[in-house]
Scaffold this active site. Structure first.
Site, PDB file in Angstrom:
ATOM      1  N   LYS A  13      48.065  46.254  37.094  1.00 39.56           N
ATOM      2  CA  LYS A  13      49.474  45.883  37.207  1.00 39.56           C
ATOM      3  C   LYS A  13      50.250  46.869  38.068  1.00 39.56           C
ATOM      4  CE  LYS A  13      50.311  46.007  32.795  1.00 39.56           C
ATOM      5  NZ  LYS A  13      48.972  46.441  32.356  1.00 39.56           N
ATOM      6  N   ARG A  88      56.169  43.908  26.349  1.00 40.20           N
ATOM      7  CA  ARG A  88      54.830  44.071  25.780  1.00 40.20           C
ATOM      8  C   ARG A  88      54.667  43.343  24.454  1.00 40.20           C
ATOM      9  NH1 ARG A  88      52.922  50.353  26.794  1.00 40.20           N
ATOM     10  NH2 ARG A  88      52.674  50.191  29.050  1.00 40.20           N
ATOM     11  N   ARG A 123      40.275  56.670  36.596  1.00 44.75           N
ATOM     12  CA  ARG A 123      41.678  56.764  36.991  1.00 44.75           C
ATOM     13  C   ARG A 123      42.184  58.202  36.907  1.00 44.75           C
ATOM     14  NH1 ARG A 123      46.377  52.759  34.805  1.00 44.75           N
ATOM     15  NH2 ARG A 123      46.099  53.845  32.814  1.00 44.75           N
ATOM     16  N   ARG A 156      44.919  61.120  32.198  1.00 48.24           N
ATOM     17  CA  ARG A 156      45.856  60.931  31.098  1.00 48.24           C
ATOM     18  C   ARG A 156      45.111  60.849  29.774  1.00 48.24           C
ATOM     19  NH1 ARG A 156      49.081  55.748  32.906  1.00 48.24           N
ATOM     20  NH2 ARG A 156      48.868  55.421  30.673  1.00 48.24           N
ATOM     21  N   ARG A 167      43.936  51.063  22.797  1.00 48.80           N
ATOM     22  CA  ARG A 167      44.981  50.397  23.594  1.00 48.80           C
ATOM     23  C   ARG A 167      44.638  48.928  23.834  1.00 48.80           C
ATOM     24  NH1 ARG A 167      45.923  53.397  28.950  1.00 48.80           N
ATOM     25  NH2 ARG A 167      47.827  52.164  29.015  1.00 48.80           N
TER      26      ARG A 167
END
Length: 212
Positions: A13, A88, A123, A156, A167
């Site tokens: 996204k 969300r 990432r 992260r 998540r």
């Protein structure tokens, strides 16, 4: 054009919205970046959000809704925007409707859980400006260094495998129902997010053109 980008964590996204926002000359509003900025600055909202984000949980609706509403009132949103990471939950979507904000299209980026796990493992993010990179698909010019501000890239906490699984579970339980919510409005379009970045962007742009 006022757009919402939906998809699981790691679906792309942020990357897609950043590129498409430039093409459409509208801002990307990433609640993730806004919240991370608050965490960094130690604001009241940041302190409230810290326990949730570090555990990979959703930040409470009242906090998120407030910062989004404030952001949408800024001048650069007059000609359109892309919401990345909001809404969300169904209550957040209902709150957005109550703001009187008209959403033109909702893009749902579909990616399998296995693909997401692989993506998140690679990432890297900039703790200073929030820019996102990947060790295979979106490398910085200098390894480990942000192209934008020169800060050292980090992994992260919520990109670690055990947190990613949490998540994804939260996403399936609380966010995935938004697909049906927006499908009922006739504004939803689903696109494949598992191809190359160029292919994914092309498919999303084609969907926007077809639905304009």
């Amino acid at each position: 054009m006022n757009l919402i980008f939906l998809g699981a964590p790691g679906a792309g996204k942020g990357t897609q919205s950043e590129i498409i926002a430039k093409r459409l000359s509208i801002p990307t509003i990433s609640t993730g970046n806004i919240i991370r900025e608050a965490l960094k600055n130690g604001t009241e909202m940041g302190l409230k959000a810290r326990a949730y984000t570090e555990a990979g949980k959703l930040v409470p609706d009242d906090v998120v809704i407030g910062i989004v509403e404030e952001r949408l009132k800024q001048d650069d949103c007059k000609n359109g925007f892309i919401l990345d990471g909001f809404p969300r939950t169904i209550p957040q979507a209902e709150a957005l409707d109550k703001m009187g904000i008209t959403i033109d299209k909702v893009i749902n980026i579909e990616v399998s859980s296995d693909c997401i796990m692989q993506r998140m493992a690679g990432r890297r993010v900039c703790p200073s400006c929030g820019a996102s990179y990947h060790i295979k698909t979106k490398k910085p010019v200098k390894e480990g260094i942000c192209d934008n501000c020169g800060a050292e890239l980090v992994i992260r906490k919520d990109d670690k495998p055990e947190v990613v699984l949490d998540r994804l579970n939260v996403y399936h339980e609380q966010t995935e129902p938004l697909v049906d919510y927006y499908k009922k409005t006739g504004k939803l379009v689903c696109v494949n997010g598992e191809g190359s970045l160029d292919d994914n962007i092309a498919e999303t742009m084609k969907a926007l053109e077809d639905l304009a």
